[in-house]
Design a protein around this motif. Structure first.
Motif, PDB file in Angstrom:
ATOM      1  N   ASP A   1      -3.590   1.082 -11.847  1.00 11.76           N
ATOM      2  CA  ASP A   1      -4.194   0.468 -13.028  1.00 11.76           C
ATOM      3  C   ASP A   1      -3.952  -1.043 -13.070  1.00 11.76           C
ATOM      4  N   VAL A   2      -4.214  -1.687 -11.925  1.00 13.08           N
ATOM      5  CA  VAL A   2      -4.116  -3.147 -11.836  1.00 13.08           C
ATOM      6  C   VAL A   2      -5.341  -3.677 -11.098  1.00 13.08           C
ATOM      7  N   TYR A   3      -5.652  -4.922 -11.315  1.00 15.58           N
ATOM      8  CA  TYR A   3      -6.797  -5.543 -10.662  1.00 15.58           C
ATOM      9  C   TYR A   3      -6.514  -5.759  -9.170  1.00 15.58           C
ATOM     10  N   PRO A   4      -7.512  -5.556  -8.333  1.00 20.06           N
ATOM     11  CA  PRO A   4      -7.342  -5.802  -6.896  1.00 20.06           C
ATOM     12  C   PRO A   4      -6.859  -7.225  -6.594  1.00 20.06           C
ATOM     13  N   ALA A   5      -7.310  -8.207  -7.350  1.00 16.13           N
ATOM     14  CA  ALA A   5      -6.871  -9.591  -7.125  1.00 16.13           C
ATOM     15  C   ALA A   5      -5.361  -9.721  -7.339  1.00 16.13           C
ATOM     16  N   TYR A   6      -4.831  -8.996  -8.329  1.00 16.25           N
ATOM     17  CA  TYR A   6      -3.388  -9.005  -8.567  1.00 16.25           C
ATOM     18  C   TYR A   6      -2.659  -8.397  -7.377  1.00 16.25           C
ATOM     19  N   LEU A   7      -3.165  -7.274  -6.875  1.00 20.19           N
ATOM     20  CA  LEU A   7      -2.539  -6.633  -5.715  1.00 20.19           C
ATOM     21  C   LEU A   7      -2.555  -7.552  -4.504  1.00 20.19           C
ATOM     22  N   SER A   8      -3.652  -8.231  -4.315  1.00 22.61           N
ATOM     23  CA  SER A   8      -3.772  -9.154  -3.191  1.00 22.61           C
ATOM     24  C   SER A   8      -2.719 -10.245  -3.279  1.00 22.61           C
ATOM     25  N   LYS A   9      -2.563 -10.811  -4.456  1.00 25.86           N
ATOM     26  CA  LYS A   9      -1.565 -11.865  -4.673  1.00 25.86           C
ATOM     27  C   LYS A   9      -0.151 -11.312  -4.493  1.00 25.86           C
ATOM     28  N   LEU A  10       0.094 -10.121  -5.021  1.00 28.79           N
ATOM     29  CA  LEU A  10       1.395  -9.464  -4.898  1.00 28.79           C
ATOM     30  C   LEU A  10       1.757  -9.272  -3.434  1.00 28.79           C
ATOM     31  N   PHE A  11       0.805  -8.821  -2.642  1.00 28.88           N
ATOM     32  CA  PHE A  11       1.059  -8.592  -1.229  1.00 28.88           C
ATOM     33  C   PHE A  11       1.328  -9.884  -0.487  1.00 28.88           C
ATOM     34  N   LYS A  12       0.509 -10.878  -0.720  1.00 26.05           N
ATOM     35  CA  LYS A  12       0.705 -12.165  -0.052  1.00 26.05           C
ATOM     36  C   LYS A  12       2.081 -12.752  -0.367  1.00 26.05           C
ATOM     37  N   LYS A  13       2.504 -12.595  -1.615  1.00 24.88           N
ATOM     38  CA  LYS A  13       3.793 -13.139  -2.051  1.00 24.88           C
ATOM     39  C   LYS A  13       4.967 -12.396  -1.413  1.00 24.88           C
ATOM     40  N   ASN A  14       4.878 -11.068  -1.329  1.00 27.20           N
ATOM     41  CA  ASN A  14       6.012 -10.251  -0.895  1.00 27.20           C
ATOM     42  C   ASN A  14       6.002  -9.885   0.580  1.00 27.20           C
ATOM     43  N   CYS A  15       4.853  -9.965   1.208  1.00 27.66           N
ATOM     44  CA  CYS A  15       4.741  -9.411   2.554  1.00 27.66           C
ATOM     45  C   CYS A  15       4.221 -10.413   3.580  1.00 27.66           C
ATOM     46  N   ALA A  16       3.739 -11.545   3.134  1.00 31.55           N
ATOM     47  CA  ALA A  16       3.182 -12.571   4.027  1.00 31.55           C
ATOM     48  C   ALA A  16       2.026 -12.043   4.871  1.00 31.55           C
ATOM     49  N   THR A  17       1.338 -11.042   4.356  1.00 31.03           N
ATOM     50  CA  THR A  17       0.150 -10.501   5.002  1.00 31.03           C
ATOM     51  C   THR A  17      -0.781  -9.976   3.931  1.00 31.03           C
ATOM     52  N   THR A  18      -2.000  -9.681   4.317  1.00 26.81           N
ATOM     53  CA  THR A  18      -2.923  -9.107   3.340  1.00 26.81           C
ATOM     54  C   THR A  18      -2.696  -7.599   3.256  1.00 26.81           C
ATOM     55  N   MET A  19      -3.153  -7.019   2.176  1.00 23.94           N
ATOM     56  CA  MET A  19      -3.017  -5.579   2.023  1.00 23.94           C
ATOM     57  C   MET A  19      -3.830  -4.842   3.086  1.00 23.94           C
ATOM     58  N   VAL A  20      -5.012  -5.347   3.386  1.00 25.72           N
ATOM     59  CA  VAL A  20      -5.854  -4.718   4.417  1.00 25.72           C
ATOM     60  C   VAL A  20      -5.125  -4.718   5.757  1.00 25.72           C
ATOM     61  N   ASP A  21      -4.515  -5.836   6.111  1.00 25.94           N
ATOM     62  CA  ASP A  21      -3.762  -5.903   7.363  1.00 25.94           C
ATOM     63  C   ASP A  21      -2.569  -4.956   7.333  1.00 25.94           C
ATOM     64  N   TYR A  22      -1.901  -4.869   6.204  1.00 29.53           N
ATOM     65  CA  TYR A  22      -0.755  -3.959   6.076  1.00 29.53           C
ATOM     66  C   TYR A  22      -1.197  -2.510   6.297  1.00 29.53           C
ATOM     67  N   ILE A  23      -2.289  -2.119   5.654  1.00 25.04           N
ATOM     68  CA  ILE A  23      -2.799  -0.756   5.811  1.00 25.04           C
ATOM     69  C   ILE A  23      -3.182  -0.502   7.276  1.00 25.04           C
ATOM     70  N   ASN A  24      -3.923  -1.418   7.864  1.00 25.26           N
ATOM     71  CA  ASN A  24      -4.349  -1.246   9.262  1.00 25.26           C
ATOM     72  C   ASN A  24      -3.163  -1.209  10.220  1.00 25.26           C
ATOM     73  N   ASN A  25      -2.209  -2.102  10.023  1.00 23.00           N
ATOM     74  CA  ASN A  25      -1.024  -2.112  10.879  1.00 23.00           C
ATOM     75  C   ASN A  25      -0.209  -0.841  10.730  1.00 23.00           C
ATOM     76  N   TYR A  26      -0.113  -0.326   9.510  1.00 23.89           N
ATOM     77  CA  TYR A  26       0.627   0.919   9.295  1.00 23.89           C
ATOM     78  C   TYR A  26      -0.079   2.079   9.988  1.00 23.89           C
ATOM     79  N   ARG A  27      -1.391   2.120   9.914  1.00 26.87           N
ATOM     80  CA  ARG A  27      -2.161   3.172  10.586  1.00 26.87           C
ATOM     81  C   ARG A  27      -1.982   3.100  12.095  1.00 26.87           C
ATOM     82  N   VAL A  28      -2.014   1.909  12.652  1.00 25.29           N
ATOM     83  CA  VAL A  28      -1.803   1.746  14.098  1.00 25.29           C
ATOM     84  C   VAL A  28      -0.388   2.190  14.474  1.00 25.29           C
TER      85      VAL A  28
END
Length: 75
Positions: free
Chosen positions: A30-57
Motif C-alpha cells: 500500500d505504497v506508491y511505486p515511486a516511493y519504493l523506487s526511492k527506498l530501494f535506491k537509498k538502501n540498496c544502491a540499485t533499482t528494484m527491477v535490478d534487484y528482482i532480476n539479480n535475485y532470480r538469476v
C-alpha cells in the motif's frame, strides 16, 4: 529500515511470480511505486527491477548447481 527489509523478504518469497514488479509490490504494501523506487535506491544502491532480476538469476544458478551436484553423485 523495517519497510525495506519487509520488501526484500517479499521479493525473495515471491520471485517466481512472473507478475512481480514495482507496481504489484507497491499494491501489496500500500505504497506508491515511486516511493519504493526511492527506498530501494537509498538502501540498496540499485533499482528494484535490478534487484528482482539479480535475485532470480542467483536462484537459477543455485538450482543449476544443485542439479549438477545431484547428477555427479549418480555417475
Amino acid at each position: 529500515g523495517a519497510k525495506f527489509d519487509a520488501v526484500c523478504r517479499y521479493i525473495e518469497d515471491n520471485y517466481k511470480d512472473i507478475n512481480l514488479n514495482i507496481n504489484s509490490i507497491g499494491d501489496h504494501f500500500d505504497v506508491y511505486p515511486a516511493y519504493l523506487s526511492k527506498l530501494f535506491k537509498k538502501n540498496c544502491a540499485t533499482t528494484m527491477v535490478d534487484y528482482i532480476n539479480n535475485y532470480r538469476v542467483h536462484k537459477a544458478k543455485e538450482m543449476m548447481e544443485n542439479k549438477y551436484s545431484f547428477l555427479t553423485l549418480l555417475f
